[in-house]
Design a protein around this motif. Structure first.
Motif, mmCIF file in Angstrom:
data_model
loop_
_atom_site.group_PDB
_atom_site.id
_atom_site.type_symbol
_atom_site.label_atom_id
_atom_site.label_comp_id
_atom_site.label_asym_id
_atom_site.label_seq_id
_atom_site.Cartn_x
_atom_site.Cartn_y
_atom_site.Cartn_z
ATOM 1 N N GLU A 83 0.474 -1.212 -0.078
ATOM 2 C CA GLU A 83 -0.108 0.008 0.002
ATOM 3 C C GLU A 83 0.816 1.319 0.127
ATOM 4 O OE1 GLU A 83 -3.548 -0.058 2.588
ATOM 5 O OE2 GLU A 83 -2.480 -1.789 3.353
ATOM 6 N N ALA A 84 0.363 2.541 -0.622
ATOM 7 C CA ALA A 84 0.927 3.515 -0.433
ATOM 8 C C ALA A 84 1.072 4.007 0.977
ATOM 9 C CB ALA A 84 -0.081 4.883 -0.995
ATOM 10 N N PRO A 85 2.459 4.432 1.234
ATOM 11 C CA PRO A 85 2.871 4.682 2.888
ATOM 12 C C PRO A 85 2.606 5.911 3.326
ATOM 13 C CG PRO A 85 4.854 5.174 1.285
ATOM 14 C CD PRO A 85 3.599 4.563 0.380
ATOM 15 N N PHE A 86 1.841 6.949 2.649
ATOM 16 C CA PHE A 86 1.589 8.055 3.200
ATOM 17 C C PHE A 86 -0.037 8.197 3.338
ATOM 18 C CE2 PHE A 86 5.277 8.669 0.225
ATOM 19 C CZ PHE A 86 5.980 8.843 1.073
ATOM 20 N N SER A 87 -0.245 9.278 4.501
ATOM 21 C CA SER A 87 -1.739 9.345 4.631
ATOM 22 C C SER A 87 -2.170 10.295 3.828
ATOM 23 C CB SER A 87 -2.108 9.771 6.378
ATOM 24 O OG SER A 87 -1.186 10.831 6.668
ATOM 25 N N SER A 88 -1.240 11.273 3.459
ATOM 26 C CA SER A 88 -1.445 12.505 2.288
ATOM 27 C C SER A 88 -0.261 12.749 1.475
ATOM 28 C CB SER A 88 -2.129 13.710 3.031
ATOM 29 O OG SER A 88 -1.199 14.317 3.887
ATOM 30 N N MET A 89 -0.525 13.369 0.397
ATOM 31 C CA MET A 89 0.929 13.713 -0.331
ATOM 32 C C MET A 89 0.725 15.229 -0.698
ATOM 33 S SD MET A 89 1.635 10.200 -2.192
ATOM 34 C CE MET A 89 0.129 9.602 -2.623
ATOM 35 N N ASP A 90 1.666 16.032 -0.224
ATOM 36 C CA ASP A 90 1.599 17.483 -0.848
ATOM 37 C C ASP A 90 2.933 17.656 -1.295
ATOM 38 O OD1 ASP A 90 1.600 20.065 -1.240
ATOM 39 O OD2 ASP A 90 0.602 20.632 0.519
ATOM 40 N N ALA A 91 3.116 17.625 -2.735
ATOM 41 C CA ALA A 91 4.446 17.753 -3.362
ATOM 42 C C ALA A 91 4.919 19.284 -3.200
ATOM 43 C CB ALA A 91 4.535 17.252 -4.670
ATOM 44 N N ALA A 92 4.186 20.086 -3.243
ATOM 45 C CA ALA A 92 4.378 21.461 -3.265
ATOM 46 C C ALA A 92 5.261 21.852 -2.111
ATOM 47 C CB ALA A 92 3.212 22.293 -3.533
ATOM 48 N N PHE A 146 4.505 14.641 3.300
ATOM 49 C CA PHE A 146 4.163 13.411 3.357
ATOM 50 C C PHE A 146 4.307 12.522 4.635
ATOM 51 C CE2 PHE A 146 7.198 15.048 0.105
ATOM 52 C CZ PHE A 146 6.355 15.110 -1.083
ATOM 53 N N PRO A 147 3.064 12.512 5.264
ATOM 54 C CA PRO A 147 2.875 12.094 6.673
ATOM 55 C C PRO A 147 2.855 10.535 6.449
ATOM 56 C CG PRO A 147 1.064 13.281 6.086
ATOM 57 C CD PRO A 147 2.075 13.770 5.148
ATOM 58 N N ILE A 148 3.640 9.768 7.202
ATOM 59 C CA ILE A 148 3.441 8.284 7.064
ATOM 60 C C ILE A 148 2.327 7.701 7.608
ATOM 61 C CG2 ILE A 148 4.603 6.416 7.835
ATOM 62 C CD1 ILE A 148 6.345 7.915 6.075
ATOM 63 N N ASN A 149 1.653 6.943 6.804
ATOM 64 C CA ASN A 149 0.465 6.096 7.419
ATOM 65 C C ASN A 149 0.915 5.076 8.171
ATOM 66 O OD1 ASN A 149 -1.771 4.615 7.782
ATOM 67 N ND2 ASN A 149 -2.501 4.916 5.677
ATOM 68 N N THR A 150 0.867 5.115 9.637
ATOM 69 C CA THR A 150 1.438 4.007 10.512
ATOM 70 C C THR A 150 0.631 2.999 10.445
ATOM 71 O OG1 THR A 150 0.124 5.165 12.342
ATOM 72 C CG2 THR A 150 2.609 5.846 11.898
ATOM 73 N N SER A 151 -0.651 2.672 10.183
ATOM 74 C CA SER A 151 -0.999 1.563 9.816
ATOM 75 C C SER A 151 -0.703 0.622 8.593
ATOM 76 C CB SER A 151 -2.662 1.740 9.503
ATOM 77 O OG SER A 151 -3.132 2.410 8.607
ATOM 78 N N VAL A 152 0.002 1.276 7.620
ATOM 79 C CA VAL A 152 0.729 0.687 6.599
ATOM 80 C C VAL A 152 1.933 0.500 6.776
ATOM 81 C CG1 VAL A 152 1.172 0.784 4.045
ATOM 82 C CG2 VAL A 152 -0.884 1.589 5.009
ATOM 83 N N VAL A 153 2.840 1.365 7.327
ATOM 84 C CA VAL A 153 4.149 1.329 7.781
ATOM 85 C C VAL A 153 4.397 1.033 9.393
ATOM 86 C CG1 VAL A 153 6.596 2.128 7.718
ATOM 87 C CG2 VAL A 153 4.745 2.708 5.690
ATOM 88 N N GLY A 191 7.869 1.823 12.034
ATOM 89 C CA GLY A 191 8.617 3.123 12.488
ATOM 90 C C GLY A 191 9.303 3.649 11.207
ATOM 91 N N ALA A 192 9.287 3.262 10.171
ATOM 92 C CA ALA A 192 10.370 3.647 9.282
ATOM 93 C C ALA A 192 9.697 4.852 8.694
ATOM 94 C CB ALA A 192 10.273 2.674 8.190
ATOM 95 N N GLY A 193 10.463 5.975 8.137
ATOM 96 C CA GLY A 193 10.186 7.205 7.397
ATOM 97 C C GLY A 193 10.385 8.249 8.239
ATOM 98 N N ALA A 194 10.585 9.588 7.633
ATOM 99 C CA ALA A 194 10.676 10.692 8.538
ATOM 100 C C ALA A 194 9.424 11.227 9.207
ATOM 101 C CB ALA A 194 11.045 11.991 7.501
ATOM 102 N N VAL A 195 9.564 11.818 10.262
ATOM 103 C CA VAL A 195 8.388 12.365 11.057
ATOM 104 C C VAL A 195 8.538 13.912 11.022
ATOM 105 C CG1 VAL A 195 8.177 10.186 12.555
ATOM 106 C CG2 VAL A 195 9.615 12.268 13.353
#
Length: 749
Positions: free
Chosen positions: A712-721, A725-732, A735-739
């Motif tokens: 699954e996509a690892p982010f709860s939302s994505m704003d490239a501007a 890119f907050p991590i969706n902790t139910s998918v990842v 504890g990986a990824g930046a907070v």
């Protein structure tokens, strides 16, 4: 006798018979009194104008004119203040007073149609100041020539007394015109006379007295008075017989008038004159007279006393203390010193020499340190006599617990600020500058040192370094407030000639430049970047020297925007360098707005020329968005160690090649030197089953990593501007990824 008695009784009878009309009589009297009293303001204005005119006609010089509430407030060069009031409408006859060509006061009671001389001089030594009033009993205008001791009726041209209360409303205009005309005060009287007096702001001489009125001295006592003085070329002093007066040289437009009373009052010194006068002369013939009145008690002087207590009404603040001071009545003044209570108590002569002059009966001492004990020392003086030292102690209030993080305040308070493995403190950096972005200069950046960048003003958040490159000194730059919008430093190539560290700043490349580079042929610098936003156009970090390189590179808790393909975050051309020790990337976001082919770290290719045998690479808890590898994401010939763990990546619609990591020297780099675990990559399509291999041959394939189709996509939302890119902790779930909650300046909204 009988005849007189009859007349008395007749008169008494007439009085008793008319008692019914008493109310009307008293009403008329009260009405007259009330109408007269209503004119008191006009009477006061008339008398004030007469006194003012007499001074102006007598040769007074002016230093300042102000229009305050419709009246002209005129400050004379001797410090006196007079007022010119134009008047208002009133149901009355108001005398028009002016000065005729003989220098005599003249008055008109018919709105200026005719004038009658009062027969007294207006100016010169025998000049008299007439004083007008309205008789409450008769309603007639009266005038006094002896300061109000006696009055006589004002008479018109027919010799008749003049009633103040008229039958119609007239304008009691005292002047035809009053105005500031260029550098002059221009006055035109209703009688037609004109007066033009220059306003000389650069010439004055005025005596400042602690109290109004006559200055009282004990026998033989000496007192000092401040004299404000400007533009004076020569002075002449005068004093009553037996008195002495001396004027010191002026310093910063302030001199001292030193006056000494006679040792004892005798017939020879019982001068009726009370004036101590300074006649001051300026260039161009201007002059002014400043004077005070003095008198001696004839008694021997007594030393003054003084008491000081903590204020009964004003509470201590963290930077100020207020004290109540009670000098004795014979004190000319008092001075004080406020010192930390740990310092030695001063003697009276030190308080008088180094202290600050007080005024009134209280003093507030400011710019003190919070939560600190202070003692104030006070000495009163009367001439050459002084009091004992009076003192009292108090403690400033403790500084409130700050509600907002402030790195500069933390530094001043002796705290430690961490920046990677650096500790920023007074012990490590005894000196620091606090500068607004607009106060930064290229010279300051070149000089280096510890600099806190004040980002408190939203209108002052940008500094641009001109040119294509700048050689930085050994420098630490820290944005002051971590929870506010960051200050932006737009720069060309930032050459790290020595060590460089950045915290809580927005660093933007102003052109197609590598951002941080090496430049010194004899020095291997370290680079620390934490809590920053970085906008890169080429390489973010580039070892541009052939033989020298960054010894340590740390990027932490930052957001890095990349825009140029095949321009890695880190790259090197230092083939002969062997001093690299560490590249550590932790909790960063590396992103591009659209898919971008790029390395993350490129420490050389399969060529043995890049002998990075001492280099440890650690890439942990980072997020990579729209960054995909051209061949190998992290590439080197040989490394001392490689850790790539708990990173999250995302890209779609492009083909990822070969490996996430790759080390070419299979003999020198063994499996025990690598850790590639718990990484999560969302991508389609998947092209290589050996993507997670730590070696270029694919011989080492770590476990506990996820990638490819079906995840699954690892982010709860994505704003490239914005790089959000907050991590969706139910998918990842590893504890990986930046907070983002550690990035205090970042606002997702």
């Amino acid at each position: 006798m009988k005849k007189y008695l009859i007349l008395i009784f007749v008169a008494l009878a007439a009085v008793f018979q008319s008692c019914d009309n008493n109310d009307d009589l008293w009403d008329a009297i009260d009405d007259l009194k009330s109408r007269v009293q209503a004119l008191e303001t006009q009477v006061d204005a008339l008398n004030g104008n007469i006194g003012a005119l007499q001074k102006l006609y007598g040769g007074a010089t002016i230093s300042k004119v102000e229009n305050v509430g419709g009246k002209y407030v005129v400050t004379l060069t001797n410090g006196e203040t007079i007022e010119l009031v134009q008047g208002s409408e009133a149901e009355a006859v108001i005398p028009i007073v002016s000065i005729n060509d003989k220098g005599e006061w003249q008055v008109s009671t018919d709105n200026g149609a005719t004038f009658t001389s009062l027969g007294v001089k207006a100016v010169a030594e025998d000049g008299t100041t007439p004083q007008f009033r309205i008789d409450e009993a008769t309603g007639y205008w009266q005038v006094s020539y002896d300061g109000g001791t006696s009055f006589e009726n004002v008479k018109d041209t027919k010799g008749q007394p003049v009633k103040a209360i008229g039958s119609g409303t007239v304008t009691d205009k005292f002047f035809e015109e009053v105005k500031v005309d260029g550098s002059d005060l221009y006055i035109k009287l209703l009688g037609g006379e004109e007066l033009r007096i220059p306003i000389v702001s650069d010439f004055f001489c005025r005596i400042i007295t602690p109290t109004e009125g006559v200055q009282t001295f004990d026998a033989g006592a000496t007192k000092r008075f401040v004299v404000e003085i400007r533009g004076v070329e020569q002075v002449k002093l005068s004093a009553p017989e037996g008195w002495t007066a001396r004027l010191t040289d002026a310093v910063d437009e302030r001199a001292e008038l030193i006056v000494t009373a006679p040792a004892a009052v005798t017939r020879a010194t019982a001068d009726t004159s009370k004036d101590v006068a300074i006649e001051a002369f300026a260039a161009g013939g201007l002059s002014t007279v400043a004077k005070i009145q003095v008198e001696s008690t004839g008694t021997a002087p007594a030393a003054p006393t003084v008491a000081v207590t903590n204020s009964a009404t004003v509470e201590p603040t963290q930077s100020a203390l207020t004290f109540d001071v009670a000098p004795s009545a014979n004190a000319d003044g008092w001075k004080y010193l406020c010192l930390k209570s740990t310092e030695a108590a001063p003697a009276a002569d030190k308080v008088l020499a180094d202290g600050t002059a007080g005024a009134g009966t209280s003093v507030t001492v400011e710019n003190l340190e919070a939560n600190t004990a202070y003692t104030i020392y006070v000495v009163a003086y009367a001439g050459d006599l002084t009091s004992e030292v009076a003192s009292v102690g108090n403690t400033t209030a403790a500084a409130p617990v700050p509600t907002e993080a402030d790195y500069y305040r933390e530094y001043l308070d002796g705290g430690n600020i961490t920046l990677g493995d650096l500790t920023i403190s007074k012990a490590a950096y005894p000196d620091a500058q606090l500068l607004k972005p607009s106060e930064l200069t290229a010279a300051i950046i070149t000089a280096g040192g510890l600099i806190f960048v004040d980002n408190s003003d939203a209108a002052d958040l940008s500094f641009t370094i001109a040119g294509t490159s700048i050689n930085m000194g050994d420098i630490v730059l820290i944005g002051r407030y971590p929870e506010r919008e960051q200050a932006t430093i737009s720069g060309p190539e930032l050459r790290c000639k020595y060590n460089a560290a950045f915290k809580n700043l927005h660093i933007a490349a102003s052109g197609n430049y590598n951002l941080f580079t090496t430049t010194n042929a004899t020095y291997d610098p370290t680079l620390h970047v934490e809590d920053c936003i970085v906008d890169a156009t080429y390489n973010v970090v580039y070892d541009s020297h052939n033989t020298q390189n960054f010894k340590k590179i740390y990027f932490g808790n930052s957001i890095v925007k990349m825009t140029a393909a095949n321009k890695p975050f880190y790259s090197t051309k230092a083939k002969e360098a062997h001093t690299q020790q560490l590249i550590r990337l932790d909790n960063n976001v590396f992103y591009a707005e659209t898919p971008l082919q790029n390395y993350l770290i490129n420490c050389g290719d399969r060529s043995q020329a890049f002998q990075t045998t001492r280099l440890q690479i650690e890439v942990t808890n980072n997020t990579l968005y729209n960054i995909y590898q051209p061949n190998i994401m992290i590439r080197a010939y040989v490394l001392a160690g490689l850790t790539v763990t708990k990173n999250v990546g995302y890209y779609t619609g492009v083909t990822a090649k070969n490996y996430l990591t790759g080390v070419y020297d299979t003999a020198g780099f063994t499996a025990d030197k690598a850790e590639v675990t718990y990484n999560y990559l969302y991508t389609t399509p998947v092209t290589d089953a050996n993507f997670w291999s730590a070696k270029h041959t694919g011989s080492y394939t770590p476990v506990n990593n996820q990638m490819g189709e079906g995840v699954e996509a690892p982010f709860s939302s994505m704003d490239a501007a914005k790089g959000y890119f907050p991590i969706n902790t139910s998918v990842v779930t590893t504890g990986a990824g930046a907070v983002y909650d550690t990035k205090k300046w970042f606002k997702a909204e």
